[in-house]
Design a protein around this motif. Structure first.
Motif, PDB file in Angstrom:
ATOM      1  N   GLY A 110      -5.761   9.720  -2.405  1.00 39.99           N
ATOM      2  CA  GLY A 110      -5.127  11.026  -2.490  1.00 39.99           C
ATOM      3  C   GLY A 110      -5.232  11.811  -1.189  1.00 39.99           C
ATOM      4  O   GLY A 110      -4.379  12.644  -0.887  1.00 39.99           O
ATOM      5  N   THR A 111      -6.283  11.543  -0.398  1.00 38.53           N
ATOM      6  CA  THR A 111      -6.408  12.189   0.906  1.00 38.53           C
ATOM      7  C   THR A 111      -5.242  11.805   1.806  1.00 38.53           C
ATOM      8  O   THR A 111      -4.660  12.648   2.497  1.00 38.53           O
ATOM      9  N   GLY A 131       5.090   8.231  -9.239  1.00 39.30           N
ATOM     10  CA  GLY A 131       3.973   7.452  -9.754  1.00 39.30           C
ATOM     11  C   GLY A 131       3.203   8.206 -10.812  1.00 39.30           C
ATOM     12  O   GLY A 131       3.698   9.172 -11.405  1.00 39.30           O
ATOM     13  N   HIS A 132       1.971   7.759 -11.042  1.00 41.11           N
ATOM     14  CA  HIS A 132       1.119   8.334 -12.081  1.00 41.11           C
ATOM     15  C   HIS A 132      -0.004   9.150 -11.447  1.00 41.11           C
ATOM     16  O   HIS A 132      -0.712   8.653 -10.568  1.00 41.11           O
ATOM     17  N   ARG A 133      -0.186  10.365 -11.913  1.00 38.86           N
ATOM     18  CA  ARG A 133      -1.221  11.233 -11.359  1.00 38.86           C
ATOM     19  C   ARG A 133      -2.618  10.641 -11.545  1.00 38.86           C
ATOM     20  O   ARG A 133      -3.501  10.839 -10.701  1.00 38.86           O
ATOM     21  N   LEU A 179      -3.513   7.258  -8.374  1.00 32.96           N
ATOM     22  CA  LEU A 179      -2.916   7.750  -7.135  1.00 32.96           C
ATOM     23  C   LEU A 179      -2.436   6.626  -6.224  1.00 32.96           C
ATOM     24  O   LEU A 179      -1.612   6.858  -5.339  1.00 32.96           O
ATOM     25  N   GLU A 180      -2.919   5.401  -6.437  1.00 39.33           N
ATOM     26  CA  GLU A 180      -2.399   4.287  -5.639  1.00 39.33           C
ATOM     27  C   GLU A 180      -0.915   4.065  -5.925  1.00 39.33           C
ATOM     28  O   GLU A 180      -0.169   3.611  -5.047  1.00 39.33           O
ATOM     29  N   THR A 181      -0.456   4.392  -7.144  1.00 43.22           N
ATOM     30  CA  THR A 181       0.975   4.263  -7.450  1.00 43.22           C
ATOM     31  C   THR A 181       1.775   5.334  -6.736  1.00 43.22           C
ATOM     32  O   THR A 181       2.922   5.105  -6.343  1.00 43.22           O
ATOM     33  N   VAL A 221       0.829  -1.211   0.000  1.00 43.51           N
ATOM     34  CA  VAL A 221       0.000   0.000   0.000  1.00 43.51           C
ATOM     35  C   VAL A 221       0.859   1.255   0.000  1.00 43.51           C
ATOM     36  O   VAL A 221       0.590   2.215  -0.709  1.00 43.51           O
ATOM     37  N   GLY A 222       1.914   1.260   0.827  1.00 44.47           N
ATOM     38  CA  GLY A 222       2.851   2.373   0.806  1.00 44.47           C
ATOM     39  C   GLY A 222       2.619   3.431   1.851  1.00 44.47           C
ATOM     40  O   GLY A 222       3.566   3.979   2.403  1.00 44.47           O
TER      41      GLY A 222
END
Length: 347
Positions: free
Chosen positions: A329-330, A291-293, A296-298, A183-184
């Motif tokens: 994103g939150t 990551g990629h906009r 957002l999980e990336t 998850v990060g």
């Protein structure tokens, strides 16, 4: 102190019987502290019933002792041993999201857990991690495990065993290396001791997911007002920061590029935290994508690794883009605001 590193390179049903897991569990039973991976970040675990073990966690991290810790369990049946009740809404969340990146705050039973682990509060934060190695070592130890992130206090949380070694080698007894986490960002923390549950820390389970199963939930006012004291474990002090001064910029790419040029003209080495979509736009000294906009999980998964990467550069100042505060994103923006000390530049 010698720090032992155990590599566990495959996860099978019999993981609890692995010698590495058994040895790490033995350390925990002796009130030593051991780092292990979860699905969010690496945690620094110690016996939650032992003042000595909890003191070792705080000492290793350099973490203030008035900051409560999250208790990790491997079986929801353990809850009854140290919480006074399981509210109906908490039971719904357990059924839906455990094991997983959700921490629930309960009223605690007195005299069961170390008061140091709960910072003397009448409540306790509990979660069940969704990682086979974490579950195996907790089961093998047979203990509730207090575990904040396995990093020096204030630094970006660790998502690999290498990050843990960089911060804590020689300060803790062992590290279970189970590879990168998934998850990060850390778990979501939700307080279920009130009639309307309150999100104290956004994380791997989104507000939208919680609302879907609970209906109304609220956010802790401290999440949007930096003057208010947060109630959640791990959120009381500046956190997640790279070594160089870090500023968020809530503006378009051209404005950020102007800031870069201004600081370069002052003789500073400038870094930029951006995404794959924009990394070729900026003419900074150091440009890192997290990551990629549009996914957002990336960004969440790579965020801490990217923030740490700046520490291996000569950056004098770092500018970071902002992200939409919805879904994961939150959580991303919560961590970036903390990392920047809420220093946000606007056009």
């Amino acid at each position: 102190m010698e720090t032992k590193v155990w590599l566990v390179d495959k996860f099978v049903d019999e993981l609890i019987t692995y010698p590495q897991v058994q040895e790490a569990a033995g350390f925990l039973q002796k009130n030593e502290v051991v780092a292990f991976p979860t699905e969010t970040v690496y945690g620094l675990g110690g016996n939650a019933q032992s003042d000595k073990a909890v003191e070792r966690i705080f000492k290793a991290k350099g973490r203030p002792s008035d900051n409560p810790l999250i208790i990790h369990i491997a079986d929801s049946q353990q809850l009854g041993k140290f919480v006074s009740e399981i509210p109906e809404k908490a039971a719904i969340l357990i059924e839906k999201f455990w094991p997983g990146p959700l921490t629930i705050i309960f009223n605690k039973k007195e005299g069961v857990l170390s008061d140091l682990a709960t910072a003397g509060l009448s409540t306790v934060a509990v979660r069940m991690p969704d990682h086979p190695l974490a579950l195996a070592v907790i089961k093998a130890a047979g203990l509730p495990i207090a575990a904040p992130s396995a990093n020096l206090s204030g630094r970006p949380s660790p998502t690999t065993a290498r990050h843990v070694q960089d911060d804590l080698f020689g300060r803790i007894s062992g590290i279970l290396d189970g590879g990168p986490t998934g998850v990060g960002v850390e778990s979501t923390v939700i307080d279920c001791t009130e009639n309307i549950p309150v999100i104290l820390r956004p994380g791997g389970v989104t507000a939208e997911q919680l609302q879907e199963v609970l209906g109304e939930v609220r956010f802790d006012p401290a999440l949007t007002d930096s003057a208010q004291a947060p109630k959640s474990p791990g959120m009381k002090y500046r956190h997640y920061a790279p070594d160089a001064p870090f500023y968020l910029v809530d503006a378009g790419k051209p404005f950020i590029q102007e800031l870069i040029l201004q600081k370069q003209a002052e003789g500073l080495t400038v870094g930029v935290l951006t995404t794959e979509e924009a990394k070729d736009f900026y003419k900074a000294d150091i440009v890192y994508s997290c990551g990629h906009r549009n996914r957002l999980e990336t960004v969440a998964e790579a965020l801490y690794d990217t923030l740490r990467a700046f520490n291996n550069t000569n950056a004098d100042i770092i500018f970071g883009e902002v992200f939409p505060e919805k879904g994961v994103g939150t959580a991303v923006m919560n961590r970036l605001k903390k990392a920047s000390g809420h220093n946000i530049i606007t056009e």
